[in-house]
Design an enzyme around this catalytic site. Structure first.
Site, short mmCIF file in Angstrom:
data_model
loop_
_atom_site.label_atom_id
_atom_site.label_comp_id
_atom_site.label_asym_id
_atom_site.label_seq_id
_atom_site.Cartn_x
_atom_site.Cartn_y
_atom_site.Cartn_z
N GLY A 84 118.65 -41.16 -0.22
CA GLY A 84 118.84 -39.91 -1.00
C GLY A 84 117.37 -39.44 -1.63
O GLY A 84 116.77 -40.30 -1.87
N ARG B 292 120.10 -40.04 6.72
CA ARG B 292 120.54 -41.41 6.80
C ARG B 292 120.95 -41.63 8.33
O ARG B 292 121.62 -41.08 8.97
CB ARG B 292 121.91 -41.23 5.91
CG ARG B 292 121.67 -41.14 4.42
CD ARG B 292 122.68 -41.85 3.55
NE ARG B 292 122.27 -42.32 2.11
CZ ARG B 292 122.13 -41.52 1.25
NH1 ARG B 292 122.80 -40.17 1.21
NH2 ARG B 292 121.61 -41.89 0.14
N ASP C 216 116.87 -48.66 -1.97
CA ASP C 216 117.07 -50.14 -1.17
C ASP C 216 117.12 -50.06 0.55
O ASP C 216 116.75 -51.03 0.94
CB ASP C 216 117.90 -50.88 -2.07
CG ASP C 216 119.32 -50.35 -2.21
OD1 ASP C 216 119.35 -49.06 -2.05
OD2 ASP C 216 120.12 -51.02 -2.80
N THR D 37 113.98 -42.69 -5.90
CA THR D 37 115.45 -42.68 -6.14
C THR D 37 115.76 -42.30 -7.47
O THR D 37 115.03 -43.15 -8.32
CB THR D 37 116.20 -43.84 -5.41
OG1 THR D 37 117.52 -43.75 -5.86
CG2 THR D 37 115.42 -45.18 -6.07
N ASP E 210 118.26 -42.93 -9.13
CA ASP E 210 119.07 -43.76 -10.12
C ASP E 210 118.82 -44.75 -10.62
O ASP E 210 119.26 -45.86 -11.48
CB ASP E 210 120.04 -44.36 -8.91
CG ASP E 210 120.89 -43.32 -8.08
OD1 ASP E 210 121.14 -42.44 -8.53
OD2 ASP E 210 121.23 -43.67 -6.78
N ASP F 253 117.82 -47.85 -9.47
CA ASP F 253 118.76 -48.95 -9.36
C ASP F 253 118.05 -50.02 -8.58
O ASP F 253 118.66 -50.72 -7.87
CB ASP F 253 120.13 -48.44 -8.50
CG ASP F 253 119.56 -47.86 -7.13
OD1 ASP F 253 118.39 -47.56 -7.07
OD2 ASP F 253 120.53 -47.49 -6.25
N ARG G 5 125.05 -43.65 -8.60
CA ARG G 5 125.91 -44.70 -7.73
C ARG G 5 126.46 -45.69 -8.53
O ARG G 5 127.06 -45.39 -9.44
CB ARG G 5 125.12 -45.24 -6.84
CG ARG G 5 124.57 -44.26 -5.76
CD ARG G 5 124.21 -44.72 -4.34
NE ARG G 5 122.77 -45.43 -4.26
CZ ARG G 5 122.21 -45.81 -3.26
NH1 ARG G 5 123.01 -45.72 -2.06
NH2 ARG G 5 121.09 -46.45 -3.44
P1 ADP Z 1 118.31 -45.16 0.14
O1 ADP Z 1 117.19 -45.85 0.54
O2 ADP Z 1 118.37 -44.18 -0.87
O3 ADP Z 1 119.06 -46.49 -0.81
P2 ADP Z 1 120.33 -45.46 2.45
O4 ADP Z 1 120.93 -46.86 1.83
O5 ADP Z 1 121.18 -44.43 2.80
O6 ADP Z 1 119.29 -44.98 1.38
O7 ADP Z 1 119.22 -45.82 3.40
C1 ADP Z 1 118.36 -45.17 3.93
C2 ADP Z 1 118.05 -45.44 5.54
O8 ADP Z 1 117.50 -46.55 5.66
C3 ADP Z 1 119.32 -45.62 6.39
O9 ADP Z 1 119.89 -44.32 6.84
C4 ADP Z 1 118.87 -46.50 7.39
O10 ADP Z 1 118.20 -45.45 8.45
C5 ADP Z 1 117.93 -47.21 6.89
N1 ADP Z 1 118.54 -48.70 6.53
C6 ADP Z 1 119.43 -48.80 5.51
N2 ADP Z 1 119.80 -50.25 5.61
C7 ADP Z 1 119.32 -50.74 6.66
C8 ADP Z 1 119.34 -51.86 7.31
N3 ADP Z 1 119.93 -52.94 6.87
N4 ADP Z 1 118.41 -52.52 8.44
C9 ADP Z 1 117.80 -51.21 8.87
N5 ADP Z 1 117.75 -49.76 8.29
C10 ADP Z 1 118.29 -49.78 7.24
#
Ligand code: ADP
Length: 360
Positions: free
Chosen positions: A14, A75, A106, A128, A130, A132, A174
């Site tokens: 995000g 994503r 995260d 982010t 949030d 969070d 979230r």
């Molecule tokens: P945020 O970073 O805001 O929490 P996301 O949870 O959508 O957002 O994660 C962003 C991107 O990080 C994902 O689209 C993916 O490319 C990568 N990612 C997330 N989780 C994993 C994971 N367990 N292993 C490898 N890459 C990940």
């Protein structure tokens, strides 16, 4: 001092106001140290699909005040697969990218730690709205998001006052209630519903009745998007349900507004530009000191590098998402420290939550 020729920077997950300030700080700090910077377009998908552009002090000169991310975000599920990871590593090798700074939340840090384990040094900078990420007191974007909500809430208050209405405002965050809570306090909401603390609906409705009896014409209730209620086996967002119940119980015309993504946009606040600048510079320093697999946290106003695996695990602990084996490999001291971080955060959110009833 580590000899890096070129580093990459990406924004993922995000978007958040202040990401551009971080990109700018990273680019300038690296170039001043003789290290080139490659911007990776669209998060991890840019790394997989070789979408890259060189960044210079000139190309980032005017982005500090812009919301969103000029490197775009995405994503990318493919990055979670071994094939995706291998493509990303091949891109790093092909373009001589020696290390990566990942700006995000995260999920982004989970991706970064995977890259580190595959031999590409990474540092994570929070981005982010949030707030969070349990291991840090603050994430870049949070301040701007809170201020956006407060400004909009003030506008709702004006019109609520004129028409003797109540307005339930649902805000992003979230499964974390920080934006709702802080914006609720700062906008003088009569009640705030967040996922972390059970909401006393009957008490909130009594409060609204009392305020009405005392002559208060305009009332705001802030609800975090992470609050749901089970209706016929389905998770229903709580804000809309609460609107109906307030109107029915109090006789006050009550409106519902979902602010949604508007909370994500906008020019970053001073706090977010400043924190992003500090974190960006520190990220470059850490890489050049030979460090990797860290995220930069803020603790009591100071920047503290934290092991990414530790940060992600404490996050799962706080969110009750620990799985069997998650704590394996951590020392008893590490686990104690994690519990302490969780306890501090729980106490802090309760302390701030208590302010609502004391100030409205
Ligand atoms: P945020 O970073 O805001 O929490 P996301 O949870 O959508 O957002 O994660 C962003 C991107 O990080 C994902 O689209 C993916 O490319 C990568 N990612 C997330 N989780 C994993 C994971 N367990 N292993 C490898 N890459 C990940």
């Amino acid at each position: 001092m580590q000899k890096f020729k070129r580093i990459g920077v990406l924004t993922s997950g995000g978007d958040a106001p202040g990401m551009n300030a971080a990109i700018r700080a990273i680019t300038c700090a690296a170039i001043r140290q003789g290290v080139e910077v490659m911007g990776i377009i669209g998060g991890y998908s840019g790394l997989i699909n070789e979408k890259l552009k060189p960044l210079t002090t000139t190309s980032v000169a005017n982005i500090i005040s812009r919301g969103g991310t000029t490197l775009y975000s995405d994503r990318c599920l493919e990055f979670k697969t071994e094939e995706g990871m291998q493509k990303a590593i091949a891109t790093c090798k092909k373009y001589n990218i020696d290390a990566i700074i990942a700006i995000g939340g995260d999920g982004t840090f989970r991706g970064a730690t995977d890259l580190s384990l595959h031999g590409i040094p990474t540092i994570g900078v929070t981005g982010t709205i949030d707030n969070d990420i349990t291991a840090t007191d603050y994430t870049v974007g949070f301040d701007t998001a809170m201020n956006t909500v407060v400004n909009i809430a003030d506008q709702f208050r004006d019109t609520c006052q004129s028409h003797a209405r109540c307005n339930v405002i649902e805000v992003m965050g979230r499964d974390c209630g920080w934006i709702a809570l802080m914006a609720g306090i700062a906008s003088g909401a009569v009640a705030v519903a967040i996922p972390e603390i059970p909401f006393d609906e009957a008490k909130a409705i009594e409060k609204i009745k009392l305020e009405k009896a005392e002559g208060n014409r305009g009332m705001l209730v802030i609800v975090s998007e992470g609050v749901f209620e089970e209706v016929d086996g389905k998770k229903v967002p709580y804000g809309k349900l609460l609107r109906e119940r307030i109107e029915k119980a109090t006789g006050i015309e009550t409106k519902f507004a979902r602010l949604a993504h508007v909370v994500r946009g906008g020019s970053p606040s001073l706090r977010d530009r400043f924190t992003a600048s500090k974190m960006g510079v520190r990220a470059v320093e850490l890489l050049l000191e030979g460090k990797s697999d860290l995220i930069i946290a803020e603790e009591y106003g100071k920047l503290v590098p934290i092991d990414t695996h530790f940060a992600l695990t404490v996050d799962r602990m706080y969110k009750n998402k620990l799985k069997d084996g998650d704590l394996d490999g951590f020392s008893p001291e590490d686990i104690e420290k994690m519990k302490e971080i969780c306890d501090i955060r729980t106490a802090k959110i309760q302390r701030y939550y208590d302010l609502i009833s004391k100030t409205s």
